[in-house]
Structures are given as C-alpha cells and as structure tokens.
Design a protein around this motif. Structure first.
Motif, PDB file in Angstrom:
ATOM      1  N   GLN A 161      39.682  32.964  38.521  1.00  0.00           N
ATOM      2  CA  GLN A 161      39.107  34.069  38.903  1.00  0.00           C
ATOM      3  C   GLN A 161      38.614  34.701  37.823  1.00  0.00           C
ATOM      4  O   GLN A 161      39.456  35.005  36.869  1.00  0.00           O
ATOM      5  N   PHE A 202      39.147  42.650  42.257  1.00  0.00           N
ATOM      6  CA  PHE A 202      40.808  42.746  42.295  1.00  0.00           C
ATOM      7  C   PHE A 202      41.109  44.023  42.884  1.00  0.00           C
ATOM      8  O   PHE A 202      41.084  45.189  42.399  1.00  0.00           O
ATOM      9  N   SER A 229      49.461  46.142  38.208  1.00  0.00           N
ATOM     10  CA  SER A 229      48.856  45.270  38.599  1.00  0.00           C
ATOM     11  C   SER A 229      47.297  45.652  38.057  1.00  0.00           C
ATOM     12  O   SER A 229      46.438  44.484  38.142  1.00  0.00           O
ATOM     13  N   ALA A 288      38.262  46.395  39.011  1.00  0.00           N
ATOM     14  CA  ALA A 288      39.257  46.592  40.245  1.00  0.00           C
ATOM     15  C   ALA A 288      39.184  47.846  40.925  1.00  0.00           C
ATOM     16  O   ALA A 288      38.829  48.743  40.529  1.00  0.00           O
ATOM     17  N   ALA A 330      44.670  43.237  35.965  1.00  0.00           N
ATOM     18  CA  ALA A 330      43.536  43.037  36.211  1.00  0.00           C
ATOM     19  C   ALA A 330      42.709  43.344  34.819  1.00  0.00           C
ATOM     20  O   ALA A 330      41.632  42.715  34.628  1.00  0.00           O
ATOM     21  N   THR A 371      44.612  31.986  37.648  1.00  0.00           N
ATOM     22  CA  THR A 371      43.965  33.089  37.000  1.00  0.00           C
ATOM     23  C   THR A 371      43.031  32.483  35.754  1.00  0.00           C
ATOM     24  O   THR A 371      43.333  31.405  35.334  1.00  0.00           O
TER      25      THR A 371
END
Ligand SMILES: [Zn+2]
Length: 227
Positions: free
Chosen positions: A72, A100, A116, A77, A120, A26
């Motif tokens: 990334q 994402f 999650s 997202a 993101a 990341t």
C-alpha cells in the motif's frame, strides 16, 4: 525483559526507524515518488466535488495499481468520526489503497490513533493528514452536555468526551453546535501535531501537511477549516 526493551526501542524510534517496521502488506515510503501536501489536498477536493455531485468513480492514485497484495502507498491519512454516515473513502471518492483511515467517536487525538497516524506518515509516506469532523456529531453534542451538567458519561464513554471538552469549553455563549464541531476538528488537528514529534518534524520540513475540515451530512461537501 525482552518485552520492556523492545517497548523502549519502539518508543524511541525515529521516523526512519518507523519506516523500516516490517508489517505485512505495507510498502515503505519512497518506493514511488511522494506527492506534495498541496497535491494530496487537491485530489481530496476533486474527489469530494465528484462525491457531492453523485459522480463517483473511486479514483485510484496508487502507484502500485489495484492489486492489494502488492502493498500500500496511500497519499493521505484521515482521522474521522466513527459515525456510520461518515465514510472517508466515499466522501473523497478514492479507491482502496489511497487513504489510511483512523476512526473513533468525535475524531479525537488519542494514543492508538496518533500512533496509527505516525505510522501512516513515517512508514507509509502519506503527505497529508486530515482531521475530519462532521455536522450533527453526537460525540461533540454529548461533550457539550457534559460541560453543562458537570457530569461525565459512565464507563469508557468518558474517554472521548474528556478529549473534546477542552476544544469547546471556552467558546463564547450562544455559539452553535457547528461552531463546536469546527473547534473540535481544529483542536484535534493541533493535538496531532503537538503531541507527535515524528509528525511535527515532518510538518516542519514541508513533507507533511495537516488540515481539518467538516463534512456536511446534508450537502455531502467538506468545508475546509485551514489549509
Ligand atoms: Zn461524530
């Protein structure tokens, strides 16, 4: 003892703390200039126009180029249904490293998915969250059947049904399945924002946007519900 202390620390983490979580592969937000929510939506709309017309190019917006090992920095997202016909990277015609994607049956806002999305937004720096429903969604149809029958499905199937029912149970008599699908996408988008202080803080400053849309399985086009 150590585990519980660590758990407490993560639960109380601020956006800045989340951004510092050292996960392999990341790149922290801010490594490159973040696009605006409006620009992220513009990219998705252009990509969907290409996709629906069959002119796919898998456009790559990543400032990190096309080398996955560099890290990334996705710009958006997507919370979408797990339906095998709904593939966000293709729907929005983006290359790996640009979106994402969180998926489950019915594109519902549940805990792991919400965490999650927080990751993101706060750690990866996406500027837009899209809750993407789709036509002919079996999860929404199953939820409506549960309302009619009064029975919930067995085992863990009830988990997504329970999360969809509040979105559709107050719709007027005679509503269509597409009405329910749209209501569910909008409801789950509101849940993402209302349940996450991390996300709501970012939306309140205009750094992050949340929209919902419906992907048409026949047309390939996304109909945006609110922007
Ligand atoms: Zn579905």
């Amino acid at each position: 003892m150590e585990m519980s202390r660590r758990r407490f620390m993560i639960l109380g983490a601020s956006a800045a703390t989340l951004a510092a979580i050292p996960l392999a592969g990341t790149t922290a937000a801010g490594a490159a200039e973040q696009v605006s929510p409006a620009e992220a939506l513009r990219r998705l709309k252009l990509g969907n126009t290409r996709s629906a017309s069959g002119k796919l190019v898998a456009k790559n917006y990543s400032p990190l180029g096309s080398t996955p090992a560099k890290g990334q920095q996705p710009f958006a997202a997507i919370l979408s249904c797990g339906d095998s016909r709904v593939v966000p990277d293709n729907i929005f015609d983006t290359a790996p490293g640009n979106l994402f994607v969180v998926r489950n049956a019915g594109n519902v806002c549940e805990d792991v998915g919400l965490g999650s999305l927080e990751f993101a937004a706060a750690a990866l720096g996406v500027s837009l969250i899209v809750v993407l429903g789709h036509t002919h969604c079996g999860a929404v149809v199953a939820s409506e059947r549960s309302i009619i029958s009064g029975d919930l499905p067995p085992t863990h199937l009830d988990d997504f049904v329970r999360r969809i029912i509040p979105a559709v149970e107050d719709l007027p008599p005679g509503h269509s399945t597409n009405d329910s699908i749209a209501a569910n996408a909008s409801y789950q988008a509101r849940k993402v924002e209302s349940r996450s202080s991390t996300i709501s803080r970012m939306t309140s400053t205009g750094k992050l946007g949340i929209v919902s849309g419906i992907y048409g399985l026949g047309s390939g086009q996304v109909t945006w519900l609110q922007e």
